[in-house]
Design an enzyme around this catalytic site. Structure first.
Site, PDB file in Angstrom:
ATOM      1  N   TYR A 120       0.435  -1.351   0.004  1.00 49.52           N
ATOM      2  CA  TYR A 120       0.008  -0.260  -0.077  1.00 49.52           C
ATOM      3  C   TYR A 120       0.710   1.518   0.001  1.00 49.52           C
ATOM      4  CZ  TYR A 120      -3.251   4.082   2.214  1.00 49.52           C
ATOM      5  OH  TYR A 120      -4.095   4.617   2.431  1.00 49.52           O
ATOM      6  N   ILE A 121       1.171   1.811   1.169  1.00 44.86           N
ATOM      7  CA  ILE A 121       2.135   2.681   0.853  1.00 44.86           C
ATOM      8  C   ILE A 121       3.381   2.688   0.836  1.00 44.86           C
ATOM      9  CG2 ILE A 121       4.099   4.638   2.490  1.00 44.86           C
ATOM     10  CD1 ILE A 121       1.674   3.092   5.038  1.00 44.86           C
ATOM     11  N   ASN A 123       7.846  -9.870  -1.566  1.00 44.25           N
ATOM     12  CA  ASN A 123       7.060 -11.103  -1.262  1.00 44.25           C
ATOM     13  C   ASN A 123       6.141 -11.871  -2.634  1.00 44.25           C
ATOM     14  OD1 ASN A 123       6.633 -11.388   0.631  1.00 44.25           O
ATOM     15  ND2 ASN A 123       7.830 -12.957   1.785  1.00 44.25           N
ATOM     16  N   ASN A 147       9.129 -12.352  11.117  1.00 46.27           N
ATOM     17  CA  ASN A 147       8.902 -11.509   9.962  1.00 46.27           C
ATOM     18  C   ASN A 147      10.170 -10.305   9.960  1.00 46.27           C
ATOM     19  OD1 ASN A 147       8.594 -11.916   6.898  1.00 46.27           O
ATOM     20  ND2 ASN A 147       7.493 -10.303   7.022  1.00 46.27           N
ATOM     21  N   SER A 160       5.784   3.415  13.437  1.00 48.81           N
ATOM     22  CA  SER A 160       4.777   3.597  13.274  1.00 48.81           C
ATOM     23  C   SER A 160       4.087   4.524  14.369  1.00 48.81           C
ATOM     24  CB  SER A 160       3.732   2.866  13.489  1.00 48.81           C
ATOM     25  OG  SER A 160       2.786   2.238  14.050  1.00 48.81           O
ATOM     26  N   TYR A 206       2.311  -6.887  16.973  1.00 49.20           N
ATOM     27  CA  TYR A 206       3.151  -5.938  15.976  1.00 49.20           C
ATOM     28  C   TYR A 206       4.110  -4.877  15.901  1.00 49.20           C
ATOM     29  CZ  TYR A 206       2.232  -2.234  12.439  1.00 49.20           C
ATOM     30  OH  TYR A 206       2.988  -1.334  11.592  1.00 49.20           O
ATOM     31  N   LYS A 262       7.944  -3.256  15.635  1.00 51.88           N
ATOM     32  CA  LYS A 262       8.514  -1.724  15.069  1.00 51.88           C
ATOM     33  C   LYS A 262       9.473  -0.597  16.202  1.00 51.88           C
ATOM     34  CE  LYS A 262       6.071  -1.917  11.114  1.00 51.88           C
ATOM     35  NZ  LYS A 262       7.287  -1.557  10.192  1.00 51.88           N
ATOM     36  N   VAL A 318     -19.030   0.781  14.047  1.00 49.04           N
ATOM     37  CA  VAL A 318     -17.766   1.653  15.775  1.00 49.04           C
ATOM     38  C   VAL A 318     -17.401   0.638  16.554  1.00 49.04           C
ATOM     39  CG1 VAL A 318     -18.324   4.011  16.189  1.00 49.04           C
ATOM     40  CG2 VAL A 318     -18.780   3.272  13.939  1.00 49.04           C
ATOM     41  N   PRO A 332     -10.503  -4.631  21.425  1.00 47.71           N
ATOM     42  CA  PRO A 332      -9.306  -4.628  23.157  1.00 47.71           C
ATOM     43  C   PRO A 332      -8.292  -4.141  22.347  1.00 47.71           C
ATOM     44  CG  PRO A 332     -11.168  -6.771  22.585  1.00 47.71           C
ATOM     45  CD  PRO A 332     -11.838  -6.018  21.320  1.00 47.71           C
ATOM     46  N   ASP A 345      -7.678  -0.756  21.507  1.00 46.80           N
ATOM     47  CA  ASP A 345      -7.125   0.302  20.856  1.00 46.80           C
ATOM     48  C   ASP A 345      -7.234   0.702  21.884  1.00 46.80           C
ATOM     49  OD1 ASP A 345      -8.241  -0.820  18.673  1.00 46.80           O
ATOM     50  OD2 ASP A 345      -9.909   0.065  18.465  1.00 46.80           O
TER      51      ASP A 345
HETATM   52  P1  NAD Z   1       1.660  -3.571   2.945  1.00 43.20           P
HETATM   53  O1  NAD Z   1       1.300  -4.643   3.386  1.00 43.20           O
HETATM   54  O2  NAD Z   1       0.474  -3.112   2.249  1.00 43.20           O
HETATM   55  O3  NAD Z   1       3.094  -3.840   2.703  1.00 43.20           O
HETATM   56  C1  NAD Z   1       4.337  -4.192   3.270  1.00 43.20           C
HETATM   57  C2  NAD Z   1       4.556  -5.367   2.093  1.00 43.20           C
HETATM   58  O4  NAD Z   1       5.588  -5.946   2.257  1.00 43.20           O
HETATM   59  C3  NAD Z   1       3.687  -6.595   1.225  1.00 43.20           C
HETATM   60  O5  NAD Z   1       3.675  -5.364  -0.002  1.00 43.20           O
HETATM   61  C4  NAD Z   1       4.008  -7.273   1.252  1.00 43.20           C
HETATM   62  O6  NAD Z   1       3.961  -8.627   0.497  1.00 43.20           O
HETATM   63  C5  NAD Z   1       6.209  -7.218   1.227  1.00 43.20           C
HETATM   64  N1  NAD Z   1       6.209  -8.153   2.323  1.00 43.20           N
HETATM   65  C6  NAD Z   1       5.868  -8.525   4.533  1.00 43.20           C
HETATM   66  N2  NAD Z   1       7.306  -9.580   4.277  1.00 43.20           N
HETATM   67  C7  NAD Z   1       7.817  -9.748   3.769  1.00 43.20           C
HETATM   68  C8  NAD Z   1       9.135 -10.409   3.492  1.00 43.20           C
HETATM   69  N3  NAD Z   1      10.106 -10.734   4.247  1.00 43.20           N
HETATM   70  N4  NAD Z   1      10.019 -10.241   2.178  1.00 43.20           N
HETATM   71  C9  NAD Z   1       9.662  -9.574   1.724  1.00 43.20           C
HETATM   72  N5  NAD Z   1       8.371  -8.713   1.303  1.00 43.20           N
HETATM   73  C10 NAD Z   1       7.836  -8.277   2.130  1.00 43.20           C
HETATM   74  O7  NAD Z   1       0.971  -2.858   3.960  1.00 43.20           O
HETATM   75  P2  NAD Z   1       1.942  -1.214   4.378  1.00 43.20           P
HETATM   76  O8  NAD Z   1       0.325  -0.412   5.007  1.00 43.20           O
HETATM   77  O9  NAD Z   1       1.972  -0.259   2.535  1.00 43.20           O
HETATM   78  O10 NAD Z   1       2.895  -0.744   5.461  1.00 43.20           O
HETATM   79  C11 NAD Z   1       4.248  -0.080   4.889  1.00 43.20           C
HETATM   80  C12 NAD Z   1       4.748  -0.199   5.755  1.00 43.20           C
HETATM   81  O11 NAD Z   1       4.206   0.616   7.080  1.00 43.20           O
HETATM   82  C13 NAD Z   1       4.630  -1.754   7.188  1.00 43.20           C
HETATM   83  O12 NAD Z   1       6.041  -1.468   7.492  1.00 43.20           O
HETATM   84  C14 NAD Z   1       3.874  -0.871   7.709  1.00 43.20           C
HETATM   85  O13 NAD Z   1       4.451  -1.728   9.184  1.00 43.20           O
HETATM   86  C15 NAD Z   1       4.448   0.600   8.219  1.00 43.20           C
HETATM   87  N6  NAD Z   1       2.870   0.849   8.608  1.00 43.20           N
HETATM   88  C16 NAD Z   1       2.082   0.591   8.191  1.00 43.20           C
HETATM   89  C17 NAD Z   1       0.517   1.226   8.514  1.00 43.20           C
HETATM   90  C18 NAD Z   1      -0.411   2.454   8.066  1.00 43.20           C
HETATM   91  O14 NAD Z   1      -1.892   2.078   8.597  1.00 43.20           O
HETATM   92  N7  NAD Z   1      -0.742   1.448   6.665  1.00 43.20           N
HETATM   93  C19 NAD Z   1       1.172   2.470   9.633  1.00 43.20           C
HETATM   94  C20 NAD Z   1       2.683   2.181  10.725  1.00 43.20           C
HETATM   95  C21 NAD Z   1       3.499   1.527   9.566  1.00 43.20           C
HETATM   96  C1  WQD Z   2      -9.315   3.404  13.520  1.00 48.89           C
HETATM   97  C2  WQD Z   2     -10.242   3.792  14.476  1.00 48.89           C
HETATM   98  C3  WQD Z   2     -10.827   2.085  15.476  1.00 48.89           C
HETATM   99  C4  WQD Z   2     -12.443  -0.060  11.974  1.00 48.89           C
HETATM  100  C5  WQD Z   2      -3.604   0.698  13.387  1.00 48.89           C
HETATM  101  C6  WQD Z   2      -2.502  -0.045  14.183  1.00 48.89           C
HETATM  102  C7  WQD Z   2      -1.580   0.860  14.294  1.00 48.89           C
HETATM  103  C8  WQD Z   2      -1.155   1.569  13.021  1.00 48.89           C
HETATM  104  C9  WQD Z   2      -2.298   1.643  12.457  1.00 48.89           C
HETATM  105  C10 WQD Z   2       0.551  -0.086  11.457  1.00 48.89           C
HETATM  106  C11 WQD Z   2     -10.075   3.305  16.009  1.00 48.89           C
HETATM  107  C12 WQD Z   2     -11.814   2.368  14.653  1.00 48.89           C
HETATM  108  C13 WQD Z   2     -11.719   0.491  12.860  1.00 48.89           C
HETATM  109  C14 WQD Z   2     -13.824  -0.811  12.704  1.00 48.89           C
HETATM  110  C15 WQD Z   2     -13.863   0.828  13.688  1.00 48.89           C
HETATM  111  N1  WQD Z   2      -0.677   0.378  12.092  1.00 48.89           N
HETATM  112  N2  WQD Z   2     -12.363   1.180  13.665  1.00 48.89           N
HETATM  113  N3  WQD Z   2     -13.867  -0.119  12.772  1.00 48.89           N
HETATM  114  O1  WQD Z   2      -6.035   1.278  15.239  1.00 48.89           O
HETATM  115  O2  WQD Z   2      -5.405   3.260  15.160  1.00 48.89           O
HETATM  116  O3  WQD Z   2      -3.994   1.718  14.345  1.00 48.89           O
HETATM  117  O4  WQD Z   2      -3.280   1.172  11.780  1.00 48.89           O
HETATM  118  O5  WQD Z   2       1.426   0.122  13.075  1.00 48.89           O
HETATM  119  O6  WQD Z   2       0.109   0.562  14.286  1.00 48.89           O
HETATM  120  O7  WQD Z   2      -2.809  -0.241  15.890  1.00 48.89           O
HETATM  121  O8  WQD Z   2      -6.290   2.077  12.960  1.00 48.89           O
HETATM  122  O9  WQD Z   2      -7.954   1.687  10.768  1.00 48.89           O
HETATM  123  O10 WQD Z   2      -7.372   0.119  12.787  1.00 48.89           O
HETATM  124  O11 WQD Z   2      -8.276   2.225  13.398  1.00 48.89           O
HETATM  125  O12 WQD Z   2     -14.699   1.382  14.821  1.00 48.89           O
HETATM  126  O13 WQD Z   2     -13.932  -1.781  11.001  1.00 48.89           O
HETATM  127  O14 WQD Z   2     -11.015   3.434  13.582  1.00 48.89           O
HETATM  128  O15 WQD Z   2     -11.732   1.498  17.313  1.00 48.89           O
HETATM  129  O16 WQD Z   2     -10.904   3.726  17.119  1.00 48.89           O
HETATM  130  P1  WQD Z   2      -5.728   2.074  14.649  1.00 48.89           P
HETATM  131  P2  WQD Z   2      -7.854   1.888  12.442  1.00 48.89           P
END
Ligand code: NAD
Ligand code: WQD
Length: 344
Positions: A12-13, A33, A101, A126, A151, A155, A219, A298, A300
């Site tokens: 995604y990102i 992968n 991982n 994060s 998870y 981080k 919600v 739980p 949150d």
């Molecule tokens: P994502 O799952 O969409 O992307 C992660 C990618 O890494 C995936 O395409 C997956 O196939 C690949 N991957 C995982 N393990 C691997 C491995 N061992 N070898 C090779 N490829 C591997 O996730 P994202 O939302 O794009 O997040 C990207 C990064 O940002 C992650 O480190 C995530 O923890 C961090 N992050 C995400 C969020 C969020 O809300 N999306 C918030 C904070 C931090």
């Molecule tokens: C946002 C708000 C939920 C789903 C998670 C990870 C955090 C980071 C970002 C990677 C909360 C509420 C959610 C639903 C809802 N990721 N909600 N109904 O919990 O802030 O963070 O993603 O690092 O580590 O914990 O994000 O999008 O899951 O929730 O009411 O079906 O929406 O309770 O208040 P969160 P979220």
């Protein structure tokens, strides 16, 4: 042309960052992968930028594969390390899968970087490392707490591993970016977030409910100590987030940093409740979201939002998009996915 390795670049990102890197004239090579993404994301990137980035499919936990990779790509200037598992719920059920991982892949990468003299890494951290903060907004010097989930803990530990590694390996630079809640998609609607199975995160659940794939959004709680009772987060547009990676890379490559290891919060600085997300989504799209209020989820936290001042000053980065723009882009992507990609 400067070559950047983007691990997790079909995710995604990562995919949004690849688009920004290509737009800024970088050469990109992706390692992923495909454990949580699909190769056809490359088609979307190519449609948007006109360039198909190089792609190598392997697991970063595989040291031999990584070594072969670096033999082929000796000229990499910097790495953006996105690859990790990210499901909070799954990490509680399968903690070892997450520790293995997320930590083994990072350690393999650092070892290979040392061997191949690659000095710059941006790391995806994060806001989860702050837990439930005592004071708001959260600055980079707010206390880091033991996160609720394995998870989140990966981080926190990853940041510590990088910091220790830097102490031992002079010349190495790293910037850890602590993302708040990324949402939305590229404005073209050609790439976006596509969780496998039932989404855990709020915005994909909202868009999937709006399009009819899910019956009802839950919600999670309306009894929090917040103005409308629902929990508050700092939601930022994924394209704004992607752009922060470019400035971080440029800082590492071009600017002589004061510190070899830096941490930045990336958020908008604004707290938004779950009900505000639903209302804004309905307003900008004209589509209603069927929801029900349930018990709290739980683990949150009640409320968190960033103080992005340090990123504003030091990186010259600021989130630009409005919440409405971010939600509209998420909706555009959901519609594109359901009409063009789902049936392939
Ligand atoms: P994502 O799952 O969409 O992307 C992660 C990618 O890494 C995936 O395409 C997956 O196939 C690949 N991957 C995982 N393990 C691997 C491995 N061992 N070898 C090779 N490829 C591997 O996730 P994202 O939302 O794009 O997040 C990207 C990064 O940002 C992650 O480190 C995530 O923890 C961090 N992050 C995400 C969020 C969020 O809300 N999306 C918030 C904070 C931090
Ligand atoms: C946002 C708000 C939920 C789903 C998670 C990870 C955090 C980071 C970002 C990677 C909360 C509420 C959610 C639903 C809802 N990721 N909600 N109904 O919990 O802030 O963070 O993603 O690092 O580590 O914990 O994000 O999008 O899951 O929730 O009411 O079906 O929406 O309770 O208040 P969160 P979220």
């Amino acid at each position: 042309m400067k070559k950047i390795l983007v691990t997790g670049g079909t995710g995604y990102i990562g995919s949004h960052t690849v688009v920004e890197l290509i737009d800024q004239g970088y050469e990109v090579v992706i390692v992923d992968n495909l454990s949580n993404s699909e190769e056809r994301v490359l088609d979307g990137i190519e449609k948007i930028t006109g360039i198909r980035p190089a792609f190598e499919c392997f697991d970063l936990c595989n040291e031999a594969a990584l070594e072969n990779f670096f033999k082929k790509h000796a000229d990499i200037r910097a790495i953006i390390h996105f690859a990790a598992y990210k499901s909070v719920g799954e990490s509680v059920r399968e903690p070892l899968k997450y520790y293995r991982n997320n930590l083994v892949s990072l350690m393999n990468l650092l070892k290979a970087m040392e061997k191949h003299n690659i000095r710059n890494m941006v790391f995806s951290s994060s806001c989860t490392v702050y837990g439930e903060p005592d004071e708001l907004p959260v600055t980079e010097s707010s206390p880091v707490k033991k996160p609720e989930s394995p998870y989140g803990n990966t981080k926190r530990i990853s940041e510590e591993i990088i910091e220790d590694f830097i102490k031992a390996v002079p010349e190495f630079h790293s910037i850890a970016l602590r993302y708040f809640n990324p949402i939305g998609a590229h404005p073209s609607g050609l790439i976006g977030e596509h969780p496998i199975g039932e989404p855990e995160n709020l915005v994909p659940y909202v868009t999937q409910t709006a399009i009819g794939v899910r019956q009802q959004l839950r919600v999670y709680g309306n009894d929090y100590n917040t103005p409308d009772g629902s929990a508050i987060r700092d939601y930022l547009h994924v394209v704004d987030l992607a752009k922060a990676h470019i400035v971080a890379i440029e800082r590492m490559i071009n600017v002589r940093q004061k510190k070899p290891y830096e941490v930045f919060n990336l958020g908008t600085g604004k707290g938004v409740s779950v009900f505000e997300i639903i209302n804004t989504f309905e307003k900008v799209t004209g589509v209603n979201v069927n929801y029900v209020v349930t018990d709290r989820r739980p683990g949150d936290i009640e409320k968190i939002w960033a103080d992005p001042a340090y990123a504003n000053q030091e990186l010259g980065w600021k989130a630009q998009s409005t919440l409405g723009e971010a939600l509209l882009s998420a909706w555009k992507w959901e519609q594109y996915y359901r009409t063009h990609l789902e049936k392939d």
